[in-house]
Design an enzyme around this catalytic site. Sequence first.
Site, PDB file in Angstrom:
ATOM      1  N   HIS A 217       0.853  -1.203   0.000  1.00 30.65           N
ATOM      2  CA  HIS A 217       0.000   0.000   0.000  1.00 30.65           C
ATOM      3  C   HIS A 217       0.884   1.248   0.000  1.00 30.65           C
ATOM      4  O   HIS A 217       1.963   1.267   0.597  1.00 30.65           O
ATOM      5  CB  HIS A 217      -0.914   0.010   1.236  1.00 30.65           C
ATOM      6  CG  HIS A 217      -2.108  -0.877   1.080  1.00 30.65           C
ATOM      7  ND1 HIS A 217      -2.908  -1.240   2.135  1.00 30.65           N
ATOM      8  CD2 HIS A 217      -2.647  -1.471  -0.017  1.00 30.65           C
ATOM      9  CE1 HIS A 217      -3.884  -2.027   1.707  1.00 30.65           C
ATOM     10  NE2 HIS A 217      -3.747  -2.183   0.407  1.00 30.65           N
TER      11      HIS A 217
ATOM     12  N   ASP B  31       0.898   4.097   1.480  1.00 24.59           N
ATOM     13  CA  ASP B  31       1.351   4.762   2.714  1.00 24.59           C
ATOM     14  C   ASP B  31       2.512   4.014   3.375  1.00 24.59           C
ATOM     15  O   ASP B  31       3.105   4.503   4.339  1.00 24.59           O
ATOM     16  CB  ASP B  31       0.194   4.967   3.714  1.00 24.59           C
ATOM     17  CG  ASP B  31      -0.483   3.682   4.138  1.00 24.59           C
ATOM     18  OD1 ASP B  31      -0.767   2.845   3.265  1.00 24.59           O
ATOM     19  OD2 ASP B  31      -0.733   3.508   5.345  1.00 24.59           O
TER      20      ASP B  31
ATOM     21  N   ASP C 242      -0.021  -3.341   8.763  1.00 27.15           N
ATOM     22  CA  ASP C 242      -1.473  -3.180   8.863  1.00 27.15           C
ATOM     23  C   ASP C 242      -2.145  -4.543   9.014  1.00 27.15           C
ATOM     24  O   ASP C 242      -1.831  -5.475   8.285  1.00 27.15           O
ATOM     25  CB  ASP C 242      -2.011  -2.511   7.590  1.00 27.15           C
ATOM     26  CG  ASP C 242      -1.507  -1.086   7.448  1.00 27.15           C
ATOM     27  OD1 ASP C 242      -0.769  -0.622   8.335  1.00 27.15           O
ATOM     28  OD2 ASP C 242      -1.873  -0.439   6.441  1.00 27.15           O
TER      29      ASP C 242
HETATM   30 ZN   LIG Z   1      -1.232   1.631   6.194  1.00 35.08          ZN
HETATM   31 ZN   LIG Z   2      -2.397  -1.020   4.261  1.00 34.67          ZN
END
Ligand SMILES: [Zn+2]
Ligand SMILES: [Zn+2]
Length: 306
Positions: A65, A67, A211
Amino acid sequence: MANEINITFLGTSSAPPQLSRKQSAIVVKYKSHTLLFDVGEATQYQMIEQKIKFTKLTIILTHLHSDHTLGIMGLLTTRNFRNIKTPIKIIGPEWTSKFISLLFFAYRFKPDFDIEIIETSGGIVLENKDFLLESFPLSHSDTSFGYKLVTKPKIGRFNVEKASELNIPRGELWKKLQNGKVIEINGKAIHPSDVLDEVEDNSLKVIITGDTPFDETTVEYAQNADLLIHDATYPSYEEVRAKKYLHSTCTDAANVAKQAKVKRLIMTHISELHKNLEESLRDAKEIFSNCEFAEDGLKVKLKSKV
Ligand SMILES: [Zn+2]
Ligand SMILES: [Zn+2]
């Protein structure tokens, strides 16, 4: 001498930008190793601020991802600008190789240093004389992994008498055992513990989830860890949202810590939905008392008892 790991939180925010928190990045220093877990957008600025060298780095991506990866291109480009020639390792899920080469293609970038890319689908990703790094799958994105870092216990003194009793010829085989490797003589395995004097185990265990929603796999891997660093994107009352977006609430993180009987929990990937962080901390502490929220720049020193 006690064993020691030093951890610096460079970025502790969830994806949307915040002024006080940058996107995900955590530096783990152990002996001569510097491991950078995730490279959010502002990572290289945070590295400069925290005096983390760009030279000797292993980059570990929990998932792809943006981020967690936006900062990687800037960091690698800076290495070229600074004429850093030391090779770099990048560890990540399936697609990491393609992802990096597409970035290089888009930016017409050619690194002046070697890059080794290791794609993991779970299991041991790195092993050396100092530590073992293992990945375990999590259900956040198509391919996301948590990581378990375990330092190797101090090796005991080589006991020459024991080695002679077992008829192990001096030389190469002795060296292997001294380095903690299993050898074989006449089809019989000889373990280092057979010829090394016992020492107390001073190994340290750290779990970094990246995450993730609440996940039994993390509970399993994090058993008795010295430190668990866990996603805590949402406050306790946002469990519906947490399930929908495959993240954790602070109470999910605390529940993992409690069930895994870890020694300490640090919660990160913090969204602005935590209107009152103190309240969130209270909720988490009701479940698992030795916990805290990370802040950008937070430094943690983990020490073994022996
Ligand atoms: Zn994240
Ligand atoms: Zn993520």
